[in-house]
Scaffold this motif. Structure first.
Motif, PDB file in Angstrom:
ATOM      1  N   GLU A  53     -28.967 -14.367  33.471  1.00  0.00           N
ATOM      2  CA  GLU A  53     -28.354 -13.260  32.836  1.00  0.00           C
ATOM      3  C   GLU A  53     -27.669 -13.568  31.523  1.00  0.00           C
ATOM      4  O   GLU A  53     -28.498 -13.176  30.426  1.00  0.00           O
ATOM      5  N   ILE A  54     -27.250 -15.015  31.415  1.00  0.00           N
ATOM      6  CA  ILE A  54     -26.657 -15.923  29.671  1.00  0.00           C
ATOM      7  C   ILE A  54     -28.150 -16.347  29.260  1.00  0.00           C
ATOM      8  O   ILE A  54     -27.573 -15.598  28.312  1.00  0.00           O
ATOM      9  N   GLN A  55     -29.190 -16.895  30.016  1.00  0.00           N
ATOM     10  CA  GLN A  55     -29.853 -16.887  29.108  1.00  0.00           C
ATOM     11  C   GLN A  55     -31.052 -15.379  28.509  1.00  0.00           C
ATOM     12  O   GLN A  55     -31.354 -16.190  27.434  1.00  0.00           O
ATOM     13  N   MET A  57     -29.538 -13.435  27.465  1.00  0.00           N
ATOM     14  CA  MET A  57     -28.942 -12.361  26.251  1.00  0.00           C
ATOM     15  C   MET A  57     -29.214 -13.851  25.258  1.00  0.00           C
ATOM     16  O   MET A  57     -28.148 -13.384  23.971  1.00  0.00           O
ATOM     17  N   GLY A  58     -29.586 -14.905  25.139  1.00  0.00           N
ATOM     18  CA  GLY A  58     -29.200 -15.618  24.081  1.00  0.00           C
ATOM     19  C   GLY A  58     -28.996 -16.541  24.070  1.00  0.00           C
ATOM     20  O   GLY A  58     -28.654 -17.947  23.581  1.00  0.00           O
ATOM     21  N   GLY A  59     -27.376 -16.861  25.369  1.00  0.00           N
ATOM     22  CA  GLY A  59     -26.389 -17.818  25.177  1.00  0.00           C
ATOM     23  C   GLY A  59     -26.922 -19.215  26.498  1.00  0.00           C
ATOM     24  O   GLY A  59     -28.437 -19.195  26.890  1.00  0.00           O
ATOM     25  N   GLU A  60     -26.143 -20.362  26.699  1.00  0.00           N
ATOM     26  CA  GLU A  60     -26.587 -21.273  26.945  1.00  0.00           C
ATOM     27  C   GLU A  60     -25.895 -20.970  28.270  1.00  0.00           C
ATOM     28  O   GLU A  60     -24.409 -20.880  27.843  1.00  0.00           O
ATOM     29  N   ALA A  61     -25.972 -21.497  29.655  1.00  0.00           N
ATOM     30  CA  ALA A  61     -25.140 -21.963  30.819  1.00  0.00           C
ATOM     31  C   ALA A  61     -25.561 -22.506  31.401  1.00  0.00           C
ATOM     32  O   ALA A  61     -26.989 -23.120  32.034  1.00  0.00           O
ATOM     33  N   THR A  62     -25.563 -23.981  32.739  1.00  0.00           N
ATOM     34  CA  THR A  62     -25.263 -24.512  33.586  1.00  0.00           C
ATOM     35  C   THR A  62     -24.439 -24.466  33.942  1.00  0.00           C
ATOM     36  O   THR A  62     -23.075 -23.256  34.775  1.00  0.00           O
ATOM     37  N   ALA A  63     -25.356 -24.201  36.014  1.00  0.00           N
ATOM     38  CA  ALA A  63     -24.862 -23.782  37.352  1.00  0.00           C
ATOM     39  C   ALA A  63     -24.617 -25.344  38.423  1.00  0.00           C
ATOM     40  O   ALA A  63     -24.979 -25.681  38.038  1.00  0.00           O
ATOM     41  N   VAL A  64     -23.079 -24.776  39.120  1.00  0.00           N
ATOM     42  CA  VAL A  64     -22.711 -26.173  39.839  1.00  0.00           C
ATOM     43  C   VAL A  64     -21.980 -25.108  41.272  1.00  0.00           C
ATOM     44  O   VAL A  64     -21.522 -24.421  40.850  1.00  0.00           O
ATOM     45  N   VAL A  65     -23.167 -25.700  42.555  1.00  0.00           N
ATOM     46  CA  VAL A  65     -21.759 -24.611  43.891  1.00  0.00           C
ATOM     47  C   VAL A  65     -21.773 -26.114  44.342  1.00  0.00           C
ATOM     48  O   VAL A  65     -21.444 -27.178  43.957  1.00  0.00           O
TER      49      VAL A  65
END
Length: 306
Positions: A53-55, A57-65
């Motif tokens: 969803e973030i990407q 809208m043009g954003g940068e995000a990384t996930a960590v479980v």
């Protein structure tokens, strides 16, 4: 000492407890304002859909479980932010679990688990984030608690104890950082009843699905307060005018609030929807289907507060 924080669009922000509810909305608001976001939670599907969803809208995000009861997993969130984006500017700690039960039917294991997630998880978060904030020379620790950090409700003894614990821990930490003259703000965000999926995921021994004592507010209000505190240092932020009223009354006459709670808080936390205590909950493991911002009370939830 005046603390100057970076504009949001120049920040790297870690949001812990980001797969649903307040944390998910906060991550989206940060990304929408141009921050690089590291999102963490136990729910991998929730994190993956959030990053997507973030990407989009043009954003940068990384996930960590990560499970916040394991310090090494919490530390990995902060380390990942530095590996991926070079630094960490703001740490938002929102992860929490809830148990609705009278104290006498709460088991020692259940009480301890709530403390481990809601209190020790927040402690681990600050421990993991602080070295990076110090190295950066400034930053913000933003811890989401509840008005129950200052005034407990019945049927939530473990949750209230955990939130009181975070409040006490933050007061001590804040003064230590002031003493060291470190420009790191420490904020306690205390929401009133918020329309998140928490009530669907909570373990309940009430015989029904629980709910927040009305009035209920939308998660976007809390997320907005979090984003503001990342740019402009604040000490304590109560979100929801009903919460402010309860805490004001608590300062004047705790016994009057006791009487009010006896009259309203037992029925006010119960829906009419039957729910067994063996129904799936997220006390020990994440459960699927609730990786969204709002809960089941959107029709009555307020998107405004005085």
């Amino acid at each position: 000492m005046q603390i100057q924080l970076k504009p949001i669009n120049q920040q790297v922000v870690a949001v812990v407890g980001a797969s649903s509810g307040i944390g998910r909305n906060a991550a989206l608001q940060f990304a929408n304002r141009g921050a690089k976001v590291v999102v963490a939670a136990r729910s991998q599907p929730g994190l993956e859909s959030l990053v997507e969803e973030i990407q989009k809208m043009g954003g940068e995000a990384t996930a960590v479980v990560a499970d916040v009861t394991v310090f090494e997993q919490v530390k990995a969130i902060a380390d990942r932010a530095v590996e991926q984006y070079g630094r960490l500017d703001t740490w938002v700690h929102n992860a929490a679990v809830e148990l609705y039960a009278a104290f006498e039917v709460t088991t020692p294991e259940e009480f301890k688990r709530v403390i481990d997630v809601n209190l020790m998880g927040q402690v681990y978060g600050a421990m993991a984030a602080l070295p990076h904030l110090k190295r950066e020379g400034r930053g913000a620790l933003i811890h989401v608690t509840s008005i129950e950090a200052r005034r407990s409700l019945p049927l939530q003894s473990a949750y209230a104890a955990s939130k009181h614990g975070v409040d006490g821990f933050l007061e001590s930490l804040r003064v230590e950082l002031m003493h060291e003259k470190l420009p790191i703000s420490v904020t306690n965000i205390m929401p009133a009843s918020i329309n998140t999926p928490l009530f669907n995921k909570a373990r309940t021994k009430l015989g029904v699905k629980p709910m927040g004592v009305p009035p209920v507010y939308q998660p976007s209000l809390v997320a907005k307060a979090i984003v503001e505190a990342a740019e402009r240092p604040k000490r304590d932020v109560v979100v929801g005018d009903a919460g402010k009223a309860i805490l004001a009354a608590q300062r004047i006459s705790p016994s009057a609030v006791d009487a009010y709670m006896v009259r309203t808080a037992f029925s006010g936390q119960r829906t009419n929807e039957p729910k067994s205590e063996t129904a799936p909950d997220n006390l020990y493991e994440p459960i699927q289907g609730y990786d969204k911002i709002e809960g089941d009370f959107s029709e009555q939830a307020r998107s405004w507060s005085f």
